[in-house]
Write a protein that holds these residues in place. Structure first.
Motif, mmCIF file in Angstrom:
data_model
loop_
_atom_site.group_PDB
_atom_site.id
_atom_site.type_symbol
_atom_site.label_atom_id
_atom_site.label_comp_id
_atom_site.label_asym_id
_atom_site.label_seq_id
_atom_site.Cartn_x
_atom_site.Cartn_y
_atom_site.Cartn_z
ATOM 1 N N ALA A 57 2.295 8.519 -5.432
ATOM 2 C CA ALA A 57 1.262 9.545 -5.614
ATOM 3 C C ALA A 57 1.711 10.887 -5.021
ATOM 4 O O ALA A 57 1.480 11.942 -5.620
ATOM 5 N N LYS A 58 2.363 10.860 -3.854
ATOM 6 C CA LYS A 58 2.869 12.106 -3.260
ATOM 7 C C LYS A 58 3.940 12.726 -4.137
ATOM 8 O O LYS A 58 3.979 13.936 -4.337
ATOM 9 N N SER A 67 -3.101 5.251 -10.114
ATOM 10 C CA SER A 67 -2.005 4.275 -10.086
ATOM 11 C C SER A 67 -2.532 2.874 -9.790
ATOM 12 O O SER A 67 -2.122 1.897 -10.420
ATOM 13 N N ARG A 68 -3.443 2.786 -8.846
ATOM 14 C CA ARG A 68 -4.037 1.483 -8.510
ATOM 15 C C ARG A 68 -4.863 0.936 -9.680
ATOM 16 O O ARG A 68 -4.798 -0.256 -9.998
ATOM 17 N N GLU A 119 2.269 14.239 -7.087
ATOM 18 C CA GLU A 119 1.609 15.501 -6.739
ATOM 19 C C GLU A 119 2.604 16.663 -6.831
ATOM 20 O O GLU A 119 2.269 17.732 -7.352
ATOM 21 N N CYS A 123 1.979 2.309 -16.392
ATOM 22 C CA CYS A 123 2.461 1.249 -15.517
ATOM 23 C C CYS A 123 2.711 -0.023 -16.309
ATOM 24 O O CYS A 123 2.132 -0.233 -17.372
ATOM 25 N N GLU A 155 -3.058 8.469 -6.680
ATOM 26 C CA GLU A 155 -3.001 7.144 -6.060
ATOM 27 C C GLU A 155 -4.090 6.240 -6.634
ATOM 28 O O GLU A 155 -3.829 5.082 -6.991
ATOM 29 N N ALA A 172 -2.762 14.115 -4.654
ATOM 30 C CA ALA A 172 -2.191 12.785 -4.456
ATOM 31 C C ALA A 172 -3.264 11.707 -4.436
ATOM 32 O O ALA A 172 -3.049 10.613 -4.950
ATOM 33 N N ALA A 173 -4.428 12.000 -3.870
ATOM 34 C CA ALA A 173 -5.495 10.990 -3.806
ATOM 35 C C ALA A 173 -5.926 10.555 -5.205
ATOM 36 O O ALA A 173 -6.137 9.364 -5.454
ATOM 37 N N GLU A 187 0.826 -1.216 0.000
ATOM 38 C CA GLU A 187 0.000 0.000 0.000
ATOM 39 C C GLU A 187 0.857 1.262 0.000
ATOM 40 O O GLU A 187 0.563 2.229 -0.684
ATOM 41 N N PHE A 236 2.051 2.824 -3.400
ATOM 42 C CA PHE A 236 1.100 3.659 -4.141
ATOM 43 C C PHE A 236 0.975 5.051 -3.523
ATOM 44 O O PHE A 236 0.884 6.043 -4.231
ATOM 45 N N ARG A 237 0.987 5.125 -2.193
ATOM 46 C CA ARG A 237 0.918 6.435 -1.526
ATOM 47 C C ARG A 237 2.156 7.261 -1.822
ATOM 48 O O ARG A 237 2.077 8.462 -2.078
#
Length: 91
Positions: A28-29, A46-47, A32, A72, A43, A39-40, A21, A24-25
Motif C-alpha cells: 500500500a505504501k 488490497s485486503r 501510494e 490480485c 491497503e 495508503a490506507a 499484515e 499489505f502495509r
C-alpha cells in the motif's frame, strides 16, 4: 517491482496464500508513491481484493478505488499471493 509498461504500477508477491499484515502495509505504501492515493485506502482495497480472490473459482479479482486499481491472484495448487496496484490507464 515497479512496472512502467503497459501500465504504471507496483507488483508484489508472497510465497504463501496467507501473507502477513506487513505485506499489505508495504504494498500500500509503494502504491501510494505510484498512484498518489492514500495508503490506507490502498491497503483496504488490497485486503478486500485478497478475500475476493480466495473466494472466486478462478483465484483472481480486482478492486477499483478512486485513482487506482488493485489486481490480485492466488493459486490453490501452488501457494502464493500476488497483488498489483496500478494507476488508471492514461493517467
Amino acid at each position: 517491482m515497479l512496472t512502467c509498461y503497459p501500465y504504471f504500477g507496483v507488483d508484489a508477491q508472497w510465497g504463501s496464500r496467507l501473507p502477513p499484515e506487513v505485506f499489505f502495509r508495504a504494498i500500500a505504501k509503494a502504491g501510494e508513491m505510484v498512484t498518489g492515493q492514500p495508503a490506507a485506502a490502498l491497503e483496504a482495497a488490497s485486503r478486500r481484493c485478497y478475500r475476493r480472490a480466495l473466494a472466486t473459482p478462478n483465484d483472481y479479482d480486482n478492486v477499483e478505488v478512486p485513482g487506482a486499481r488493485v489486481w490480485c491472484s492466488t493459486d490453490r495448487d501452488n501457494p502464493y499471493f500476488s497483488v498489483d496496484i496500478r494507476r488508471p490507464q492514461g493517467k
